[in-house]
Design an enzyme around this catalytic site. Structure first.
Site, mmCIF file in Angstrom:
data_model
loop_
_atom_site.group_PDB
_atom_site.id
_atom_site.type_symbol
_atom_site.label_atom_id
_atom_site.label_comp_id
_atom_site.label_asym_id
_atom_site.label_seq_id
_atom_site.Cartn_x
_atom_site.Cartn_y
_atom_site.Cartn_z
ATOM 1 N N ASP A 28 107.169 -60.121 64.478
ATOM 2 C CA ASP A 28 106.318 -60.954 63.611
ATOM 3 C C ASP A 28 107.065 -61.673 62.494
ATOM 4 O O ASP A 28 106.537 -61.810 61.374
ATOM 5 C CB ASP A 28 105.200 -60.108 63.002
ATOM 6 C CG ASP A 28 104.283 -59.505 64.037
ATOM 7 O OD1 ASP A 28 104.461 -59.792 65.237
ATOM 8 O OD2 ASP A 28 103.399 -58.719 63.658
ATOM 9 N N LYS A 132 101.280 -61.132 70.919
ATOM 10 C CA LYS A 132 100.380 -59.976 70.819
ATOM 11 C C LYS A 132 99.187 -60.324 69.934
ATOM 12 O O LYS A 132 99.220 -61.295 69.177
ATOM 13 C CB LYS A 132 101.119 -58.753 70.267
ATOM 14 C CG LYS A 132 101.563 -58.859 68.815
ATOM 15 C CD LYS A 132 102.341 -57.612 68.399
ATOM 16 C CE LYS A 132 102.872 -57.703 66.987
ATOM 17 N NZ LYS A 132 101.843 -57.676 65.937
ATOM 18 N N CYS A 165 102.743 -53.239 61.879
ATOM 19 C CA CYS A 165 103.216 -53.595 63.212
ATOM 20 C C CYS A 165 104.528 -52.914 63.588
ATOM 21 O O CYS A 165 104.754 -52.596 64.759
ATOM 22 C CB CYS A 165 103.353 -55.108 63.317
ATOM 23 S SG CYS A 165 101.775 -55.959 63.074
#
Length: 227
Positions: A28, A132, A165
């Site tokens: 991310d 995702k 995450c």
């Protein structure tokens, strides 16, 4: 190697991070979660850790490429109007925001420039990008399948956020039978207390090292392979 239950198990950092069977998984590293002017920053979340995380992730990526470690880029991207988010998941996102008014309609929404990768972490040709919609990069994605397709046995993890995450992905990496190593100086969060708490948990359950130590390990392997 050590023997556990009659099986040979990787033990040293050099064994765990062998470039031939290791992937660097970058989680991310997207503009919206790293810079002001997007949902995170506009809600007042603390972005002070992000410049260091960007620099350290960039260093890890550059070294991985130099030493033949495959790089996998993870991107979180939600469908507009909450179409990919159940009420339970929206509740989880709302709870994780604490007292900050994060606009969930703007959070990593498909088509928003904020979902683009940071300049230091841009994929290059041949590198895999996995999209995702939940915290873990393994949930409802092809990540495990593609890693195994590349004969990967270990993952080195960097990115954001430490208690979200990153922690979810390292747990699921082990659940999916991969060795997992956290590069602890290349992860960050939007709250220092949460960041440190998550690191404490991960240090107690997983292999943890630094970017420089990982680079040293990859360099030793390159020397040994005559590269």
């Amino acid at each position: 190697m050590i023997e556990l239950c009659g099986k040979q198990v990787r033990d040293t950092l050099d064994e765990l991070l062998d470039p031939r069977t290791t992937a660097l998984v970058v989680i991310d590293m997207q503009i919206g979660g790293l810079t002001p002017g997007h949902a995170h920053g506009d809600a007042g979340l603390d972005l002070s850790m992000m410049p260091r995380v960007r620099e350290r992730c960039g260093a890890a990526i550059a070294a991985a490429r130099e030493h033949g470690v495959k790089v996998f880029h993870i991107r979180v991207e939600n469908y507009p109007d909450g179409a990919s988010s159940t009420p339970a998941w929206l509740r989880a996102l709302h709870t994780a925001s604490g007292d900050k008014p994060v606009d969930l309609n703007r959070l990593s929404t498909q088509g928003d420039p904020g979902t683009d990768f940071a300049p230091e972490c841009l994929p290059v040709a041949g590198e895999t990008v996995i999209t995702k919609r939940r915290q873990s990069a393994f949930v409802s994605t092809d990540l495990a399948l593609v890693l195994r397709g590349h004969q990967i046995e270990s993952v080195a993890l960097v990115g954001v956020s430490t208690g979200g995450c990153v922690e979810a992905t390292i747990r699921d990496a082990v659940h999916n039978d991969f060795y997992a190593v956290l590069l602890e100086d290349a992860v960050g969060a939007y709250d220092v207390t949460v960041h440190e708490a998550a690191l404490t948990v991960m240090r107690s359950r997983h292999d943890v090292t630094t970017v420089d130590q990982a680079i040293d390990s990859w360099a030793r392997a390159s020397v040994g392979a005559g590269r």
